[in-house]
Design a protein around this motif. Structure first.
Motif, PDB file in Angstrom:
ATOM      1  N   ALA A   1      -8.942  -0.174  -0.465  1.00  0.00           N
ATOM      2  CA  ALA A   1      -8.537  -1.718  -0.199  1.00  0.00           C
ATOM      3  C   ALA A   1      -9.962  -2.265  -0.121  1.00  0.00           C
ATOM      4  N   PRO A   2     -10.021  -3.662  -1.025  1.00  0.00           N
ATOM      5  CA  PRO A   2     -11.082  -4.388  -0.952  1.00  0.00           C
ATOM      6  C   PRO A   2     -10.970  -5.174   0.313  1.00  0.00           C
ATOM      7  N   ALA A   3     -11.899  -6.165   0.527  1.00  0.00           N
ATOM      8  CA  ALA A   3     -12.106  -7.003   1.628  1.00  0.00           C
ATOM      9  C   ALA A   3     -10.865  -7.966   1.442  1.00  0.00           C
ATOM     10  N   SER A   4     -10.066  -8.333   2.586  1.00  0.00           N
ATOM     11  CA  SER A   4      -9.117  -9.412   2.693  1.00  0.00           C
ATOM     12  C   SER A   4      -9.558 -10.908   2.141  1.00  0.00           C
ATOM     13  N   VAL A   5     -10.241 -10.917   1.185  1.00  0.00           N
ATOM     14  CA  VAL A   5     -10.493 -12.108   0.579  1.00  0.00           C
ATOM     15  C   VAL A   5      -9.944 -12.475  -0.896  1.00  0.00           C
ATOM     16  N   GLN A   6      -9.596 -13.692  -1.183  1.00  0.00           N
ATOM     17  CA  GLN A   6      -8.675 -14.190  -1.940  1.00  0.00           C
ATOM     18  C   GLN A   6      -9.128 -13.462  -3.505  1.00  0.00           C
ATOM     19  N   GLU A   7     -10.542 -13.644  -3.701  1.00  0.00           N
ATOM     20  CA  GLU A   7     -10.849 -13.296  -5.212  1.00  0.00           C
ATOM     21  C   GLU A   7     -10.942 -11.653  -5.313  1.00  0.00           C
ATOM     22  N   ASP A   8     -11.285 -11.169  -4.072  1.00  0.00           N
ATOM     23  CA  ASP A   8     -11.528  -9.777  -4.218  1.00  0.00           C
ATOM     24  C   ASP A   8     -10.341  -8.940  -4.278  1.00  0.00           C
ATOM     25  N   VAL A   9      -9.183  -9.531  -3.558  1.00  0.00           N
ATOM     26  CA  VAL A   9      -8.069  -9.140  -3.684  1.00  0.00           C
ATOM     27  C   VAL A   9      -7.491  -9.161  -5.217  1.00  0.00           C
ATOM     28  N   ALA A  10      -7.566 -10.491  -5.917  1.00  0.00           N
ATOM     29  CA  ALA A  10      -7.005 -10.480  -7.240  1.00  0.00           C
ATOM     30  C   ALA A  10      -7.953  -9.738  -8.012  1.00  0.00           C
ATOM     31  N   ALA A  11      -9.111  -9.553  -7.906  1.00  0.00           N
ATOM     32  CA  ALA A  11     -10.088  -8.633  -8.684  1.00  0.00           C
ATOM     33  C   ALA A  11      -9.616  -6.949  -8.751  1.00  0.00           C
ATOM     34  N   ALA A  12      -9.113  -6.658  -7.366  1.00  0.00           N
ATOM     35  CA  ALA A  12      -8.580  -5.308  -7.241  1.00  0.00           C
ATOM     36  C   ALA A  12      -7.155  -5.168  -7.921  1.00  0.00           C
ATOM     37  N   LEU A  13      -6.352  -6.156  -7.954  1.00  0.00           N
ATOM     38  CA  LEU A  13      -5.224  -6.169  -8.443  1.00  0.00           C
ATOM     39  C   LEU A  13      -5.263  -6.165 -10.325  1.00  0.00           C
ATOM     40  N   PHE A  14      -6.247  -6.958 -10.815  1.00  0.00           N
ATOM     41  CA  PHE A  14      -6.545  -7.047 -12.135  1.00  0.00           C
ATOM     42  C   PHE A  14      -6.926  -5.755 -12.510  1.00  0.00           C
ATOM     43  N   ALA A  15      -7.741  -5.064 -11.686  1.00  0.00           N
ATOM     44  CA  ALA A  15      -8.395  -3.836 -12.106  1.00  0.00           C
ATOM     45  C   ALA A  15      -7.257  -2.516 -12.114  1.00  0.00           C
ATOM     46  N   MET A  16      -6.209  -2.629 -11.133  1.00  0.00           N
ATOM     47  CA  MET A  16      -5.246  -1.945 -11.098  1.00  0.00           C
ATOM     48  C   MET A  16      -4.188  -2.192 -12.578  1.00  0.00           C
ATOM     49  N   THR A  17      -4.112  -3.226 -13.027  1.00  0.00           N
ATOM     50  CA  THR A  17      -3.149  -3.588 -13.943  1.00  0.00           C
ATOM     51  C   THR A  17      -3.779  -3.881 -15.451  1.00  0.00           C
ATOM     52  N   ALA A  18      -5.212  -3.376 -15.543  1.00  0.00           N
ATOM     53  CA  ALA A  18      -5.969  -3.438 -16.815  1.00  0.00           C
ATOM     54  C   ALA A  18      -5.217  -2.629 -17.866  1.00  0.00           C
ATOM     55  N   PRO A  19      -4.897  -2.877 -19.100  1.00  0.00           N
ATOM     56  CA  PRO A  19      -4.403  -2.277 -20.142  1.00  0.00           C
ATOM     57  C   PRO A  19      -5.231  -1.173 -20.484  1.00  0.00           C
ATOM     58  N   ASP A  20      -4.492  -0.039 -20.883  1.00  0.00           N
ATOM     59  CA  ASP A  20      -5.255   1.136 -21.512  1.00  0.00           C
ATOM     60  C   ASP A  20      -5.034   1.330 -23.096  1.00  0.00           C
ATOM     61  N   SER A  21      -5.530   2.003 -23.562  1.00  0.00           N
ATOM     62  CA  SER A  21      -5.297   2.479 -24.766  1.00  0.00           C
ATOM     63  C   SER A  21      -4.390   3.561 -25.312  1.00  0.00           C
ATOM     64  N   GLY A  22      -3.760   4.121 -24.122  1.00  0.00           N
ATOM     65  CA  GLY A  22      -2.708   5.424 -24.549  1.00  0.00           C
ATOM     66  C   GLY A  22      -1.671   4.927 -24.994  1.00  0.00           C
ATOM     67  N   PRO A  23      -0.814   5.829 -25.172  1.00  0.00           N
ATOM     68  CA  PRO A  23       0.599   5.701 -25.890  1.00  0.00           C
ATOM     69  C   PRO A  23       1.415   4.612 -24.732  1.00  0.00           C
ATOM     70  N   SER A  24       2.250   3.991 -25.235  1.00  0.00           N
ATOM     71  CA  SER A  24       3.148   3.021 -24.452  1.00  0.00           C
ATOM     72  C   SER A  24       4.436   2.474 -25.123  1.00  0.00           C
ATOM     73  N   LEU A  25       5.204   2.337 -24.321  1.00  0.00           N
ATOM     74  CA  LEU A  25       6.714   1.869 -24.880  1.00  0.00           C
ATOM     75  C   LEU A  25       6.484   0.546 -25.687  1.00  0.00           C
ATOM     76  N   SER A  26       5.644  -0.226 -25.432  1.00  0.00           N
ATOM     77  CA  SER A  26       5.595  -1.680 -25.995  1.00  0.00           C
ATOM     78  C   SER A  26       5.067  -1.514 -27.453  1.00  0.00           C
TER      79      SER A  26
END
Length: 364
Positions: A118-143
């Motif tokens: 968990a990041p700090a409960s700070v708006q930008e820190d939480v957003a950064a953590a979510l963007f890191a979680m959802t960053a695309p990878d280069s592996g196989p994908s349905l799309s």
């Protein structure tokens, strides 16, 4: 089943003939279809059948019987699957069964889904953590598969699989609006206003998706393909409905929406490319084209103004925000993996029904 047409009176609508997938879903469907003046014996059995089914399941997330049962119970709140459902919506026995399944479903997800630190409960820190979680990878994908390899039949299958959620797009997340306040509520309403077409019925995203289905010759009535989609597809919608309907999980539904929006824009572009590759035009690709641009904006609002603001205003919800995002990525990832693996093996991703799922007497 009667098919809705432009001549069908507005008071009439088609409801799917839902086929059970085991003892529990059969009991619920028989109860909801019952014309008996006193269904108490059926209601009395429901709690015991629920407990038995949950104890016997080795994988609740992929359990056909349990996920269909939960889907049907949730449908009483949406009003789009069970024709005679209004009188049952808040029946204590059905609510009790739903809560018992929800508890086990949530526990299974919390055991299987990994959340980041968990990041700090700070708006930008939480957003950064979510963007890191959802960053695309280069592996196989349905799309990516859809963009480059999917056949015409597979594209139709994809639309069928997605229809369970997308023909009611935004509705599960809208349960959260009265459960939020301040900045988070305002951000959610901003996102949802776009999802509902800014007040224009033809631009409601669910209506645009329905037009996409019609453009390839598919039935766009809700639930037309319910009996064909597997449990993991139902689990994806059940997950967001569970989060949305329970105020205690308002952090989770916010995290879910943030992850959902953050992982939509690029896949939408690839999906659109796949349909264009096979010669489909704007009538088919409009839904995906809309989401390329809209979700690139929504992801910023969802990450910062919605999830980040909520974590800052209610720090005790940070853990559930991260769990909701992680659960979205996990369950939708499993659903996509199911489709991709089936196609790569030369199989359909839709259900192969067995005798257990076919009793003709359960027609609602």
């Amino acid at each position: 089943m009667e098919r809705l047409t432009s001549e069908t009176p507005a008071t009439k609508r088609a409801f799917p003939a839902v086929q059970p997938r085991g003892s529990l879903s059969r009991a619920v469907l028989n109860l909801l279809a019952s014309d008996a003046p006193n269904p108490e014996p059926l209601l009395g059995e429901l709690s015991e059948l629920t407990s038995i089914a949950l104890a016997a399941s080795s994988d609740l997330v992929r359990d056909e019987d349990i996920q269909l049962c939960l889907f049907v119970l949730y449908s009483l709140h949406y009003g789009d699957v069970i024709e005679r459902g209004d009188e049952w919506e808040w029946h204590p026995a059905l609510v009790g069964a739903r809560l018992e399944i929800e508890s086990a479903f949530e526990a299974a997800l919390r055991a299987q889904v990994a959340c980041p630190p968990a990041p700090a409960s700070v708006q930008e820190d939480v957003a950064a953590a979510l963007f890191a979680m959802t960053a695309p990878d280069s592996g196989p994908s349905l799309s990516r598969y859809i963009a480059k390899q999917a056949t015409d039949e597979q594209l139709r299958e994809f639309l069928i699989q997605r229809s369970v959620y997308t023909l009611k797009e935004a509705d599960p997340h809208s349960w959260a609006i009265p459960r939020l306040t301040g900045r988070a509520k305002a951000a959610l309403v901003e996102i949802q206003a776009d999802e509902y077409g800014q007040g224009r019925a033809n631009n409601v995203h669910a209506a645009v998706y329905a037009a996409t289905m019609r453009s390839v010759g598919l039935d766009d009535s809700y639930g037309a393909y319910l009996n064909d989609v597997p449990a993991i597809t139902l689990a994806s919608l059940n997950l967001m409905t569970m989060f949305g309907l329970n105020r205690r999980l308002r952090g989770a539904i916010v995290g879910h929406l943030a992850a959902f929006e953050m992982t939509s824009s690029i896949p939408s572009r690839l999906n659109s490319n796949g349909f264009r590759r096979l010669g489909y035009g704007e009538a088919t690709t409009r839904y995906f084209d809309i989401h390329v641009e809209a979700d690139a904006i929504h992801e910023q609002i969802a990450g910062r103004d919605l999830a980040g603001a909520l974590a800052e205003d209610e720090p005790e919800l940070l853990g559930d925000i991260l769990f909701g995002a992680a659960a979205c990525l996990a369950v939708d990832g499993w659903a996509g993996q199911h489709i991709l693996e089936a196609w790569q093996d030369g199989r359909s991703s839709l259900r192969v029904r067995d005798a257990e799922s076919e009793p003709a007497e359960v027609l609602l």
